[in-house]
Scaffold this active site. Structure first.
Site: not given
Ligand SMILES: Cc1cc2nc3c(=O)[nH]c(=O)nc-3n(C[C@H](O)[C@H](O)[C@H](O)COP(=O)(O)OP(=O)(O)OC[C@H]3O[C@@H](n4cnc5c(N)ncnc54)[C@H](O)[C@@H]3O)c2cc1C
Length: 396
Positions: A162, A127, A281, A376, A351-352, A378-379, A136
């Site tokens: 993915t 997806f 250990r 899915e 694990h040191g 970030t925090s 985000s």
């Molecule tokens: C290994 C991997 C697999 C993935 N697989 C998929 C997939 O299958 N399909 C898909 O669609 N996506 C996928 N993703 C994408 C993933 O969902 C995004 O990387 C994630 O949602 C974060 O978006 P970004 O990387 O653009 O970070 P950004 O949105 O640019 O965010 C950067 C930083 O800013 C913070 N931030 C952003 N907006 C705000 C706000 N309003 N308030 C406070 N803080 C904020 C974020 O928390 C983060 O710390 C994948 C990513 C990785 C690394």
């Protein structure tokens, strides 16, 4: 089997499924996971084994050839698999989200066409929302589907798919012009068919190659370039344009339970490794587990694993009961992923120096845990969802 992550009130079938998966994980996944991960090698045999166990159709209704199990069963299976190797849970996760979206939002024809083949693993789902300049902020999507005489033409660049290489069905979120006043109502999900592999995998669809990642190796994560990809209107999920954002958010909500479950699986494994190592250990004349600092660390780790598991189970049960659970899914995902990182780091410290060696499994878990904080949502994004919902419910 330790006492952590047990779940009350499971049916005999659920218990049987979990037992089978746990045995599969112990026998087929754990012994090879670290080696395959270091080589960044796709776990072909493991995936075939999961197909045989019916895991690809776990939540697909029986009438479409699946096992018709609940989100709870799925989450518990994911906990087990991620305990063995998180990448393997990634193989089924996007597949599961696409199958779920089809089940919830697909037309009858789309369900009949895809779900039976998804249940066997013949059709494999990915997806795609993210793009190079957004993750985000889904409202900023720029990949555009333009109407033509007989369907649509899609142009744009997608990022971070993915299973982008191994899948043959991708749910792609695009901008469409529905004339709506909200950007969210001008988005449509398309079911894009392609061949597995890399290069031009369908007319106007190029998957350039695997992205080299810090962890979560073995599984393919890719870009996808769409250039005037022609697609028929039948491939609009649910048949009606303009509903894509809501369909994707529904998929992501269950995906959050999945990532929470993965985080619990990794944390549980890190705890198992930590408590085993702490008894072997010795320093200053006794096993390090007998130094209170280590003992307390183990106690805290186990408590975090249990708390995260409980939150994930609660969110899954709410969804199974048909309730809204965006707050609970967000809380479960946030807590489980943050705790996962804390537990893995604690085990790493136990694990040191050996924890820093690639010979030890904890080194892999350390790199895997980091991704739990991102996938899915970030925090920070979970906090936005939780906080906004709380403000609505506790409106002064
Ligand atoms: C290994 C991997 C697999 C993935 N697989 C998929 C997939 O299958 N399909 C898909 O669609 N996506 C996928 N993703 C994408 C993933 O969902 C995004 O990387 C994630 O949602 C974060 O978006 P970004 O990387 O653009 O970070 P950004 O949105 O640019 O965010 C950067 C930083 O800013 C913070 N931030 C952003 N907006 C705000 C706000 N309003 N308030 C406070 N803080 C904020 C974020 O928390 C983060 O710390 C994948 C990513 C990785 C690394």
């Amino acid at each position: 089997m330790g006492r952590l992550v047990s779940t009350d009130g499971l049916t005999d079938i659920q218990q049987e499924i979990l037992k089978t998966v746990r045995q599969f994980v112990d026998k087929e996944i754990i012994p090879v996971a670290t080696e395959l991960e270091h080589k960044d090698e796709y776990p072909t045999e493991i995936v075939e084994g999961l197909k045989e166990l019916g895991i690809f159709g776990l939540m697909i209704p029986e009438e479409y050839g699946g096992l018709g199990e609940s989100l709870l069963t799925y989450a518990l299976v994911v906990e087990e698999i991620a305990r063995g190797w998180m990448s393997v849970s990634g193989v089924i996760n996007t597949h599961f989200i696409v199958a779920y979206m089809l089940k919830q939002h697909g037309t009858e024809e789309q369900k009949k066409r895809y779900l039976p083949k998804m249940a066997t693993g013949e059709v494999r789902g990915a997806f795609s929302m993210s793009e190079p300049s957004l993750g985000s902020d889904v409202s900023a999507i720029s990949t555009k589907a333009t109407r033509t005489d007989d369907g649509y033409e899609i142009t744009g660049q997608k990022m971070w798919l993915t299973n982008g290489g191994s899948s043959n069905l991708v749910a792609v979120l695009c901008k469409t012009d529905e004339g709506a006043d909200s950007v969210y109502k001008n988005m449509t999900t398309f079911l894009v068919e392609k061949e597995p592999g890399f290069g031009e995998t369908a007319q106007g669809v190029t998957v350039p190659g695997k992205i080299d990642k810090m962890g979560y190796k073995g599984i393919d994560t890719t870009e996808m370039i769409l250039e005037k990809h022609r697609i028929s209107a039948d491939q609009v999920l649910g048949g009606e344009p303009g509903k894509g954002f809501y369909q994707m958010m529904d998929g992501v909500e269950v995906g959050r339970v999945n990532v929470g479950a993965r985080a619990v699986g990794i944390a549980n494994r890190a705890f198992e490794l930590g408590i085993a190592y702490a008894q072997q250990r010795e320093t200053f004349g006794k096993p390090i587990a007998q130094h209170q600092a280590i003992l307390f660390r183990l106690a805290e780790m186990a408590t975090k694993v249990e708390a995260a598991h409980t939150m994930v189970v609660r969110a899954a049960r709410l969804k199974d009961a048909g309730e809204r659970m965006d707050v609970e899914a967000g809380m479960a995902k946030m807590l489980a992923s943050e705790y996962c990182n804390e537990v893995v780091e604690a085990s790493f410290r136990i694990h040191g120096g050996y924890g820093y060696s690639k010979e030890y499994e904890i080194e892999r878990l350390y790199r895997e845990a980091a991704f739990m904080l991102i996938g899915e949502g970030t925090s920070d994004i979970q906090k936005m969802i939780i906080g906004r919902n709380l403000l609505k419910q506790y409106k002064a």
